[in-house]
Design a protein around this motif. Structure first.
Motif, short mmCIF file in Angstrom:
data_model
loop_
_atom_site.label_atom_id
_atom_site.label_comp_id
_atom_site.label_asym_id
_atom_site.label_seq_id
_atom_site.Cartn_x
_atom_site.Cartn_y
_atom_site.Cartn_z
N VAL A 98 0.85 -1.19 0.00
CA VAL A 98 0.00 0.00 0.00
C VAL A 98 0.89 1.24 0.00
O VAL A 98 2.06 1.18 0.40
CB VAL A 98 -0.94 0.03 1.21
CG1 VAL A 98 -1.94 -1.12 1.16
CG2 VAL A 98 -0.16 0.00 2.53
N GLU A 136 -2.42 7.36 0.76
CA GLU A 136 -3.50 7.12 -0.20
C GLU A 136 -4.59 6.27 0.44
O GLU A 136 -4.31 5.37 1.24
CB GLU A 136 -2.96 6.42 -1.44
CG GLU A 136 -2.11 7.32 -2.33
CD GLU A 136 -1.75 6.64 -3.65
OE1 GLU A 136 -2.11 5.45 -3.83
OE2 GLU A 136 -1.11 7.29 -4.50
N ASN A 137 -5.84 6.57 0.08
CA ASN A 137 -6.99 5.81 0.55
C ASN A 137 -7.05 5.72 2.07
O ASN A 137 -7.46 4.70 2.65
CB ASN A 137 -6.98 4.38 -0.04
CG ASN A 137 -7.01 4.38 -1.55
OD1 ASN A 137 -7.76 5.15 -2.17
ND2 ASN A 137 -6.18 3.54 -2.16
N GLY A 138 -6.59 6.77 2.72
CA GLY A 138 -6.66 6.83 4.17
C GLY A 138 -5.63 6.00 4.90
O GLY A 138 -5.70 5.83 6.13
#
Length: 347
Positions: free
Chosen positions: A262, A266-268
């Motif tokens: 990941v 990004e995306n929390g």
């Protein structure tokens, strides 16, 4: 009253430098990874501080197995594949001796493979160095047990049709308790890994990724320089989050039974979402997943101490068993043994 001048002098005398462990002129090809590793080993031993006369370096046959010739310690350059067997005998017979075993991927995992797995299974207190260049160098370029499928060599002109051993998988499968990986050209990291292996009580396996400039040049090119490691490797450290990347912008999280990359931010995703490395976990499931990354799967290659778990050692158990048996016996030496039988006095 303590004589501090004497204490300081004693401590100064007992401090070692890399030069205290050096001997001879190495006869390896210029640029061979063995040169880099040897320099790191000399420095690591100086920092560990065990005296040269309390240290033994034992090898088998191969380019890397010439290493004991360049160590000012006890050493043996033994026969092909038998380094672990000789090292085991040396350690069990001399419990206070610090023993380093040096093998190449051919010597250690082909003819010496059986000794490798049993040294791990028994958990003998050895520091087992596996110098992995994925080739037989001394015999001039045949494929080895770690050469990838399809590898073209003198003994596989059309490419190998075999899948290679992955040293970590073999170590873990043999119930190994310590596995670490480093790169020969990464001197500072190699020294720290060697020190960690020495601190571990039991069989420690250190896979050293190294280059053979003649017969397998570039085999570890993706991580052989600092720029490559910044992009293609992850340095794992117990208790630290599994973060990597040039800007430390990526991390590993668990997804189902596997791992997932990941991007932090990004995306929390925050750093608190990233897996924390646990080298001391007895269950090796996640450790093995880390150790097997980087084989064309899009994941970085894991470097550092991947597994480090305490367990009883073979040599300690043997020593304890001997003392237990001796204590229970009616005799403790040969003269007393003779007296346990019938005795006649002849006049």
């Amino acid at each position: 009253m303590i004589d501090f001048s004497f204490t300081y002098l004693y401590m100064t005398i007992m401090a070692y430098t890399a030069n205290d462990f050096k001997k001879g002129q190495p006869r390896w090809c210029p640029g061979c990874g063995d040169h880099f590793f040897l320099a790191s080993l000399h420095k690591a031993l100086a920092e560990i501080g065990v005296a040269p006369h309390n240290t033994a370096v034992i090898s088998g046959i191969g380019c890397s197995s010439r290493l004991p010739h360049y160590m000012a310690t006890y050493g043996m350059n033994t026969i092909h594949g038998r380094a672990a067997a000789i090292a085991t005998g040396a350690k069990v017979a001399n419990p206070d001796l610090t023993v380093w075993q040096v093998s190449g991927d051919g010597d250690g995992l082909a003819i010496g493979g059986n000794h490798f797995i049993h040294a791990n299974r028994r958990n003998i207190n050895l520091n087992m160095i596996l110098l992995n260049n994925r080739i037989y160098g001394l015999t001039k370029g045949q494929y080895s047990p770690t050469s990838p499928r399809g590898f073209v060599s003198k003994s596989s002109p059309y490419g190998t049709v075999e899948d290679p051993f992955r040293p970590a998988e073999l170590c873990f499968g043999a119930r190994g308790h310590f596995f670490a990986r480093t790169v020969a050209t990464d001197g500072k990291h190699t020294i720290e890994v060697l020190k960690a292996a020495n601190a571990h009580k039991g069989a420690s396996v250190i896979e050293v990724l190294q280059n053979c400039v003649i017969f397998n040049d570039g085999t570890h090119a993706s991580v052989y320089n600092s720029a490559g490691r910044a992009e293609n490797a992850i340095y794992v450290e117990h208790g630290k989050p599994l973060i990597f990347g040039k800007e430390r912008e990526y991390g590993l999280v668990q997804e189902g039974f596997g791992l997932k990359i990941v991007k932090i931010g990004e995306n929390g995703i925050t750093e608190s979402d990233i897996l924390v490395h646990d080298a001391h976990c007895e269950d090796n499931t996640l450790q093995l997943k880390l150790a097997l990354m980087g084989n064309g799967d899009g994941f970085p290659i894991a470097l550092g101490v991947i597994r480090d778990v305490e367990a009883p050692t073979y040599d300690d158990c043997v020593s304890a068993q001997i003392e237990e048996v001796k204590a229970a016996k009616k005799y403790h030496n040969f003269a007393e043994l003779l007296e346990t039988n019938d005795i006649w006095e002849v006049k």
